[in-house]
Design an enzyme around this catalytic site. Sequence first.
Site, PDB file in Angstrom:
ATOM      1  N   HIS A  29     -14.099  -3.895  38.240  1.00  0.00           N
ATOM      2  CA  HIS A  29     -14.874  -4.835  39.047  1.00  0.00           C
ATOM      3  C   HIS A  29     -13.947  -5.496  40.068  1.00  0.00           C
ATOM      4  CE1 HIS A  29     -17.054  -4.286  35.278  1.00  0.00           C
ATOM      5  NE2 HIS A  29     -18.160  -4.542  35.964  1.00  0.00           N
ATOM      6  N   HIS A  47     -20.006  -6.081  43.318  1.00  0.00           N
ATOM      7  CA  HIS A  47     -19.746  -6.482  41.931  1.00  0.00           C
ATOM      8  C   HIS A  47     -18.905  -5.449  41.196  1.00  0.00           C
ATOM      9  CE1 HIS A  47     -20.679  -8.180  37.922  1.00  0.00           C
ATOM     10  NE2 HIS A  47     -20.709  -6.904  37.549  1.00  0.00           N
ATOM     11  N   GLU A  55     -26.725 -22.062  16.387  1.00  0.00           N
ATOM     12  CA  GLU A  55     -25.860 -21.177  15.599  1.00  0.00           C
ATOM     13  C   GLU A  55     -24.892 -20.387  16.479  1.00  0.00           C
ATOM     14  OE1 GLU A  55     -29.694 -21.799  13.331  1.00  0.00           O
ATOM     15  OE2 GLU A  55     -29.166 -21.222  15.390  1.00  0.00           O
ATOM     16  N   ASP A  71     -39.742 -20.173   1.324  1.00  0.00           N
ATOM     17  CA  ASP A  71     -39.646 -20.103   2.786  1.00  0.00           C
ATOM     18  C   ASP A  71     -39.981 -18.714   3.314  1.00  0.00           C
ATOM     19  OD1 ASP A  71     -39.147 -22.702   3.429  1.00  0.00           O
ATOM     20  OD2 ASP A  71     -36.968 -22.503   3.473  1.00  0.00           O
ATOM     21  N   HIS A  76     -36.928 -16.173   6.399  1.00  0.00           N
ATOM     22  CA  HIS A  76     -35.681 -16.817   6.008  1.00  0.00           C
ATOM     23  C   HIS A  76     -34.903 -16.031   4.952  1.00  0.00           C
ATOM     24  CE1 HIS A  76     -37.355 -20.040   8.282  1.00  0.00           C
ATOM     25  NE2 HIS A  76     -36.503 -20.958   7.867  1.00  0.00           N
TER      26      HIS A  76
END
Length: 683
Positions: free
Chosen positions: A48, A278, A427, A485, A489
Amino acid sequence: MTPAKLRCQRNPPVELDTLRSQHPDHWRLATAIRVLAMDAVAAANSGHSGMPMGMADVATVLFRNHLKFDASAPDWADRDRFILSAGHGSMLLYSLLHLTGYADMTLEQIKAFRQWGAITAGHPEYGHAKGVETTTGPLGQGIANAVGFAMAEEHLRARWGAKIQNHFTYVIAGDGCLMEGVSQEAIGIAGRHKLSKLIVLWDDNGITIDGKVSLSDITDQKARFAASGWDVFACDGHDPVDIDRAITAAKASARPALVACKTHIAIGSAAQDTSKGHGALTDAKLIADTRAAYGWTHGAFDIPADIKADWEAIGARGQAERRAWEGRLAALSPAKQAEFARIFARDLPKRLPAAIRKLKKDATEAPRKLASRAASEEVLKAINPIVTDTFGGSADLTGSNNTKTGDMGVFDIDNRKGRYMYWGIREHGMAAAMNGMALHGGVRPYAGTFMAFTDYARPSMRLSALMGLPVVYVMTHDSIGLGEDGPTHQPVEHLAISRATPNTLVLRPADLVETAECWEIALSQTTTPSILSLSRQGLAPVRKTHTARNLSAQGAYVLAEAEGKRRVILIATGSEVGIALKARDTLQAQGIGTRVVSMPSMELFAAQPEAYRRRVLPAGPVRIGIEAAVRAGGWDRWLLGEGARKSDFVGMTGFGASAPAERLFAEFGITADTVVAKAQALL
């Protein structure tokens, strides 16, 4: 319009000739970056070119006027950190390292860009070359890593004082980095915690691979950062005076700062401001015309001695400051100097093994039913007061992950010494920032979420493994045992995914003793991340006799030996070890000699000598693997290879369901009765 007359289309009109004449010293330095990038990409016929060409002016001003570093001491603990989040533009970084005099970044390495055995990989890879602070290329990771770098600096400055830790983290990020979702998680964390020594230099060139950014995005990035608690500055990314002004202002900010640098990708070339710019610019005429536009008359890879000398002087500019810092460090007490060296070397305190042994002994003397997530908390209560460089956290599941102990304090604006972080529901950003903290050094990050949500953190967990970072992922609620659950989950494939990742330790303990051993294993790693797979449901103790030796470190061991002729071997992990022991009781009552092997870590067991593996899993007896997950999680090696004769597996074949845990184990056939029936069928 000739190449030298190309005009900036979004900035005030500026001609290359004008830039060169107004700032001749700067122009010479920046052009050296541009031509090296063009030459290396052309030689490799891949890469690049445009980003290094477009951001050369910003990088030159940063390194020349602001960055605190010493090319002769690349591991100086108080250096500023420079992170190229837009890792596809790696030749920008490699050019800077070569020009400023990093010993390992020779011209030969530049010429070998993207070739086998070279340290100049297609995207910057941590550990290959000094000065590469992190592995980037997956867009957004660098800016998210940088949050962890900045957090580590804040924490260590509070702990050690500004004379020992006081530096900035600079990031060059592109439009792609800012489009990736992890960037919002990262900038939200940084804004909330006012990480004022974090500065992002945005390569605002308006171009992606497909074309203009406007094809796919309408976001007002400056407003977005401002809304996330950042101070925002802007500059002409090709005017060194304006760039310097903006960086100076950003450094004075009391909050993290974004500097929007208006630039032209592949500036000066026929591909300027296009998607072609690019990628790899390899056409000989285009390159020749661009060099002419720059007024560069030297051959490929030929950097004039005076320009190289000026760049090397920039690389040496921080030597005096580095030596002064070494004097301040040497003035600390011997004990403090030793502790500083310990935390950056990732060594463990000598008191830790004794504390782990005591915890194990206490657990066998007073056995109790305990979820392994709760057992993990008990272990952390013993670890954290001793290993004072741990830095814990959770993605909004502190009470469920059991990752916080009372001695840590919470990291916040008014308590930078705190060692616990409330990451929020982020997360991915959490995992990426932990990578940054580990890369910075001086802290040992660990944090938790539910095992199923490793899906959200996976890209950064993979990079932990790729970079060899000993981050600890505390993943609780690790099976259908979490119950009501339901399947959203309940992880069934996640152990398999984790075990399939190279250089990753998956540790699934069966009780408090094994959990203590697994934590000791995880903390002893220096180049490998660990995943602790922990249960929500209570587990009866399985290790009832104290052993000072860490049996889990062998990966698998004989937990219960067969009585009489050994005909069956049951191999289980984590919460299913208890099921194996119940099945053994039934089989033994039927006169079928049954050995139970606990296998907390397949990776560690695979690394043992063949003789040991044969002792644990001898040829002859039938084998049954037991795990509340899919069989693809590494089981076939132990059930079909390693001398196996006949075998079967008790586990999951699909997704779970919503119901109490006991009903789920019964409905899915993960029971002692199922194990007994399969053993009888094999015999």
